[in-house]
Scaffold this motif. Structure first.
Motif, PDB file in Angstrom:
ATOM      1  N   ASP A 140       0.851  -1.187   0.000  1.00 13.28           N
ATOM      2  CA  ASP A 140       0.000   0.000   0.000  1.00 13.28           C
ATOM      3  C   ASP A 140       0.888   1.239   0.000  1.00 13.28           C
ATOM      4  OD1 ASP A 140      -1.898   1.928   0.258  1.00 13.28           O
ATOM      5  OD2 ASP A 140      -2.648   1.277   2.222  1.00 13.28           O
TER       6      ASP A 140
ATOM      7  N   SER B   6      -0.085   4.337  -0.354  1.00 15.76           N
ATOM      8  CA  SER B   6      -0.796   5.559   0.032  1.00 15.76           C
ATOM      9  C   SER B   6      -0.469   5.948   1.471  1.00 15.76           C
ATOM     10  CB  SER B   6      -2.309   5.346  -0.107  1.00 15.76           C
ATOM     11  OG  SER B   6      -2.748   4.300   0.760  1.00 15.76           O
ATOM     12  N   GLY B   7      -0.900   7.118   1.879  1.00 10.56           N
ATOM     13  CA  GLY B   7      -0.753   7.560   3.254  1.00 10.56           C
ATOM     14  C   GLY B   7       0.668   7.913   3.629  1.00 10.56           C
ATOM     15  N   ASP B   8       1.002   7.655   4.895  1.00  9.57           N
ATOM     16  CA  ASP B   8       2.307   8.043   5.428  1.00  9.57           C
ATOM     17  C   ASP B   8       3.359   6.956   5.290  1.00  9.57           C
ATOM     18  OD1 ASP B   8       1.342  10.508   6.234  1.00  9.57           O
ATOM     19  OD2 ASP B   8       0.662   9.737   8.167  1.00  9.57           O
ATOM     20  N   SER B   9       3.043   5.866   4.613  1.00 16.66           N
ATOM     21  CA  SER B   9       3.969   4.736   4.522  1.00 16.66           C
ATOM     22  C   SER B   9       5.326   5.083   3.920  1.00 16.66           C
ATOM     23  CB  SER B   9       3.337   3.593   3.723  1.00 16.66           C
ATOM     24  OG  SER B   9       2.882   4.036   2.473  1.00 16.66           O
TER      25      SER B   9
ATOM     26  N   GLY C 250       3.581  10.513 -10.997  1.00 14.46           N
ATOM     27  CA  GLY C 250       2.329  11.243 -10.866  1.00 14.46           C
ATOM     28  C   GLY C 250       2.166  12.325 -11.912  1.00 14.46           C
TER      29      GLY C 250
ATOM     30  N   PRO D 206       0.619  12.610  -4.910  1.00 13.79           N
ATOM     31  CA  PRO D 206       0.830  11.204  -5.276  1.00 13.79           C
ATOM     32  C   PRO D 206       1.826  11.050  -6.427  1.00 13.79           C
ATOM     33  CG  PRO D 206      -1.510  11.690  -5.059  1.00 13.79           C
ATOM     34  CD  PRO D 206      -0.793  13.002  -5.030  1.00 13.79           C
TER      35      PRO D 206
ATOM     36  N   HIS E  45       1.892   8.057  -8.359  1.00  9.92           N
ATOM     37  CA  HIS E  45       1.510   6.841  -9.074  1.00  9.92           C
ATOM     38  C   HIS E  45       0.373   7.060 -10.079  1.00  9.92           C
ATOM     39  CE1 HIS E  45       3.488   5.445  -5.390  1.00  9.92           C
ATOM     40  NE2 HIS E  45       3.754   4.330  -6.016  1.00  9.92           N
ATOM     41  N   ASP E  46      -0.054   8.294 -10.291  1.00  9.43           N
ATOM     42  CA  ASP E  46      -1.251   8.538 -11.085  1.00  9.43           C
ATOM     43  C   ASP E  46      -1.092   8.181 -12.562  1.00  9.43           C
ATOM     44  OD1 ASP E  46      -2.416   9.405  -8.780  1.00  9.43           O
ATOM     45  OD2 ASP E  46      -2.389  11.548  -9.288  1.00  9.43           O
TER      46      ASP E  46
ATOM     47  N   ASP F 163      -5.019  -5.080  -6.175  1.00 14.50           N
ATOM     48  CA  ASP F 163      -4.788  -4.204  -7.325  1.00 14.50           C
ATOM     49  C   ASP F 163      -4.880  -5.039  -8.598  1.00 14.50           C
ATOM     50  OD1 ASP F 163      -3.823  -2.577  -9.365  1.00 14.50           O
ATOM     51  OD2 ASP F 163      -2.236  -1.677  -8.132  1.00 14.50           O
TER      52      ASP F 163
END
Length: 359
Positions: A156, A158-161, A206, A249, A251-252, A298
């Motif tokens: 994942d 997304s987020g703060d990873s 992105g 992001p 990865h878009d 995914d």
């Protein structure tokens, strides 16, 4: 090309990837790559024979890696990439992409192909896509079926990873073939000439210009990276996780599906041959723990995989390619069965199963 679409070449190093070669070629050809330069070394499962046939058919250029005869003092992969740059197919290409046999460029816009991508990046000279790791997803048995249609669980991003996982944000770069901008091509990013061209446009996955600091340091991951520095008192190397300012992001437009493990049986076979491009990399339980990321589902690659299905079937119907593929599949299974006789291999399997179940 006559229609004005830029010409693109895909460069790869391979070793004992026989069961997976045809899918990889069919997939990338179906999303718009015109040429392929594949370099191999020390193959034992017929990967080199499969590529020889594809070369005879005019689909790829297959070359032995000069590293195997001691040519040059660089690494196996660096030698291969330098040799690829001498080839006519490379010189004629407008765009260059370097990837491994377990990596699939997954474009997310338009028709999910290179023409769609070229239509939106304007005058950019490079676009660096994140390598997104897809885990094992609990699949133990090797099946002769497209990898892209079996493994649908990934890290994942997304987020703060990003603050925690620099290795999950590695890069693969689609670069304009410009000798006036780049000094050389490498596996992750092309190296820039100094001073940097002030008009350079380098995008992230992105579609945004990268943080200018990235251009000066050219780390192999983005937006998170590992900064190395020496302690002034002890002289020891210190590692610190840092973030570039990506502004959103990354990865878009697309990313690279990285199937680092595949099935448990295939992972065991991989552990025998080592890494295809760096023999020093060990495929052990530590590697498994690092790359068995199954956070989210995914399936965005499915349309491209389905688009390539007819070409893959045509490859398998070829009177030479089809039997060579079958031999590689048989050899893959034979290697696994033979390896099961070793205590250390059985221990590796148990360790991986325990790690997968949270043990």
């Amino acid at each position: 090309m006559s229609d004005g679409t830029p010409r693109s070449v895909l460069v790869a190093c391979m070793k004992d990837e026989g069961p997976f070669v045809l899918e990889w070629i069919a997939y990338h050809k179906s999303i718009g790559f015109n040429d392929f330069i594949i370099l191999t070394n020390d193959c034992t499962d017929g990967t080199d024979l499969i590529l020889d046939r594809l070369d005879d058919m005019g689909i790829v250029q297959h070359l032995p890696n000069p590293w195997v005869i001691g040519a040059g003092e660089k690494t196996l992969q660096s030698t291969a990439i330098e040799y690829a740059q001498l080839q006519k197919r490379f010189r004629l290409a407008d765009w260059v992409f370097i990837a491994d046999a377990d990596e699939f460029l997954n474009i997310q816009i338009g028709n999910k192909d290179l023409p769609s991508l070229f239509g939106v990046i304007g005058d950019a000279q490079a676009i660096s896509f994140n390598q997104v790791v897809f885990g094992n997803a609990g699949i133990q048995e090797f099946v002769d079926a497209p990898v892209t249609m079996q493994f649908f669980r990934r890290f994942d991003f997304s987020g703060d990873s990003p603050r925690l996982y620099p290795m999950m944000f590695g890069l693969k770069t689609l670069a304009h073939n410009r000798g006036d901008i780049y000094s050389r091509f490498t596996n992750h990013i092309p190296r820039l000439k100094k001073p940097i061209d002030p008009g350079l446009i380098w995008m992230d996955g992105g579609g945004k210009p990268v943080d200018p600091r990235f251009l000066n340091s050219q780390t192999r991951s983005y937006p998170v990276y590992m900064h190395r520095s020496k302690d002034p008192k002890t002289g020891k190397v210190q590692k610190t996780r840092k973030l570039y300012d990506a502004g959103g992001p990354t990865h878009d437009l697309g990313y690279v599906n990285h199937y680092a493990l595949k099935s448990l049986e295939s992972f065991v076979v991989q552990s025998r041959r080592g890494d295809a491009v760096n023999p020093e990399i060990r495929r052990d339980v530590s590697y498994w723990r690092s790359y068995d990321r199954n956070d989210v589902e995914d399936r965005t690659i499915v349309p491209q995989a389905e688009r390539s299905r007819d070409l893959l079937e045509d490859f398998k119907k070829d009177p030479v390619l089809g039997p060579l593929h079958d031999i590689a599949v048989k050899r893959h299974r034979e290697i696994y069965r033979k390896m099961l006789k070793q205590n250390k291999v059985r221990n590796l399997i148990e360790e991986c199963l325990a790690a997968a179940s949270g043990g």
